[in-house]
Design a protein around this motif. Structure first.
Motif: not given
Length: 567
Positions: A160-186
């Motif tokens: 939708s490209k209307q991300l609301g509270p998720f719009a302003n972030a550093y997605w894909g940043h190299p400092a993220y470490r959780l696997p995709p499944e842990a991210n989905l759970m969170a």
């Protein structure tokens, strides 16, 4: 060297600016600035002290109960009012409810996205996410179908490209470490926590009529009637409703919040070595277990210096001062540091007009003063409370802390960190939801004995007060040690001072050049990409800033601050 400016820091209450110098991939120095003025102390002058809580409660809509109770305690100390046992139980339940809800909201909605990559969650396998979730908890919402549904909702939001509270972030940043499944759970639990906290805060509706800004506080006690024979009072139905809500809180905290905290922490254990800060901790203590000004507290008071857990001092309010060397305030000639009982709120803005690219940190650079205890900067908040309780051999806290440390295979030294600060909130939440059940049962027992006392009415009449009186009220807000100081003359407020948790933590350097806790905690933080300083946000968010408590009044007519304050 790279100069990094983050302004405003998002996912907090209020406005905060952080500037940092990054050299060799690490923060070399940092400055914390609050760019809005707080003026509630001036608003209160000349008012009836019994009304102060209603004004101070509105310092912040997030910290909705904390200023009310600190204000009431300050006035009660001044006039000698002693709340009866039912009022003590009601207040404990109100404050603990706020703390539990606030900690859950902080972890999921203000801090989790520093560790959780939503973009990664889009590629998660729902079956593997279910396997992961079931391996750490028996929470019922853990099926592959459930996680497939969450992933579909997340994908629809992204498309939708209307991300609301998720719009302003550093997605894909190299400092993220959780696997995709842990991210989905969170992400799934992020959404569940939104629903859970909305239901749990109904305890405030039962005890105070609404949330935010409860209506049932009262100097001398509470205004909530306790009568098992009346439908319009707290009765057996109210007790049953609170039992159910507290039980749901215990289940969510033990089966969702704590397991998620452990899962995230396991992937970021190196953050037990970052963000230690000043190493000094101040706790006023909270949740009185008896009546009177010297009653024992469930969470003990204490001061720890230099990370030494072998010694806990008893706090002395006379050792608290505030300095304005780097804050936009003026003190009387010759005064460098003032105890809040003699505090002065005289704003004098001398900084640049926003927007500005860089602060002059050699001069004044914040609307926050610099609180000090015995001349030292102090960290306040959940970590401070957990450390003091742990060092004081508090049974429930030691059991919870040791359980977390054992699961993560680290020692107590890991607590002095960004990760330790985040874990301390979960520990405190777990301890409080267990204790809340005891307070509900104590209230039920009082009802069974037909004890309806809720207020000390003997001191309500101002005619019974001395011509001059002063008092201080202390509270352990979710974000830390909160103090209100009041001086009453001719039954009116002559002076009022608030020293709030975020002022302790986010305040600027003092006259001796000592950094405030935010500033010190950021030093040596690793920064992978200065253009996207995610790591800086992790440590700042671990304190859970609330700048509305520190600085919250602006001129709605758009005049310059200096002009507005002179009229």
């Amino acid at each position: 060297m790279t100069h990094v400016v983050v302004d405003p820091i998002t996912r907090i209450e209020g406005h905060l600016r952080i500037e940092a110098e990054v050299e060799g991939g690490r923060v070399r120095d940092a400055w914390s600035s609050a760019p809005m003025f707080r003026g509630i102390e001036l608003v209160l002058q000349g008012r009836d002290p019994r009304d102060a809580w209603a004004f101070t409660q509105r310092i912040c809509g997030v910290c909705t109960t904390v200023h009310a109770i600190a204000s009431i305690r300050a006035v009660e100390a001044a006039i000698g009012a002693v709340p009866p046992p039912n009022a003590r139980l009601l207040r404990n339940l109100v404050m603990a409810t706020h703390c539990v809800q606030d900690h859950v909201i902080h972890f999921y909605h203000l801090h989790a996205l520093d560790w959780v990559d939503l973009v990664s969650a889009l590629s998660a396998d729902p079956a593997r996410a279910a396997t992961l979730a079931q391996s750490i908890s028996d929470w019922p919402l853990s099926s592959p179908k459930y996680f497939a549904g969450v992933r579909a909702r997340l994908r629809a939001l992204a498309e939708s490209k209307q991300l609301g509270p998720f719009a302003n972030a550093y997605w894909g940043h190299p400092a993220y470490r959780l696997p995709p499944e842990a991210n989905l759970m969170a992400v799934a639990h992020y959404l569940e926590a939104l629903d859970w906290q909305r239901e749990f805060i109904r305890v405030h509706a039962i005890l105070g009529g609404k949330n935010p800004h409860l209506q049932s506080f009262l100097v001398g006690g509470m205004a909530t009637p306790v009568d098992p024979d009346r439908a319009a009072s707290l009765n057996a139905g109210s007790i049953a409703a609170m039992r159910k809500l507290v039980a749901s809180a215990r289940e969510f905290v033990s089966k969702v919040y704590l397991p998620d905290l452990l899962a995230v922490a396991a992937a970021y254990l190196d953050w037990a070595g970052h963000g230690a800060g000043v190493g000094n901790y101040l706790v006023y203590g909270e949740y009185p277990e008896a009546d009177g000004p010297n009653a024992p507290l469930y969470l003990p008071a204490g001061v720890i210096r230099g990370r030494d857990l072998s010694k806990v001092e008893r706090p002395d309010p006379a050792k608290i001062t505030e300095e304005v060397e780097h804050a936009w305030y003026a003190y009387p000639a010759g005064a460098r540091a003032l105890n809040p009982s003699e505090g002065v709120t005289r704003p004098v803005y001398s900084g640049p007009r926003p927007p500005y690219e860089r602060l002059d940190t050699s001069a004044k650079y914040s609307w926050l003063k610099s609180p000090r205890y015995d001349g030292l900067p102090m960290e306040v908040g959940p970590l401070a409370r957990v450390l003091v309780a742990y060092a004081s051999r508090h049974e429930a806290v030691r059991k919870a802390v040791d359980g977390v440390l054992q699961r993560l295979k680290v020692g107590p030294e890991a607590l002095f960190s960004t990760l330790g600060r985040t874990a301390a909130r979960a520990v405190e939440t777990l301890v409080l939801v267990d204790k809340m059940g005891e307070w509900v049962e104590a209230l039920a027992d009082a009802m069974a004995r037909r004890d309806r006392r809720i207020c000390d009415t003997a001191r309500w009449d101002p005619a019974s007060w001395p011509a001059r009186a002063s008092g201080a009220g202390f509270h352990e807000a979710p974000r830390g040690a909160l103090g209100h100081w009041v001086r009453i003359e001719d039954r009116r407020i002559a002076n009022y001072q608030c020293v709030v948790p975020t002022t302790w933590n986010a305040g600027p350097r003092d006259a001796a050049g000592h950094r405030g806790p935010y500033e010190e905690a950021l030093v040596a933080t690793p920064i992978a990409d200065p253009a996207r300083p995610l790591e800086l946000l992790r440590t700042v968010h671990s304190f859970d800033p609330c700048l509305a408590c520190g600085v919250h009044v602006v001129d709605a007519r758009g005049r310059a601050l200096g002009e507005a304050l002179e009229t």
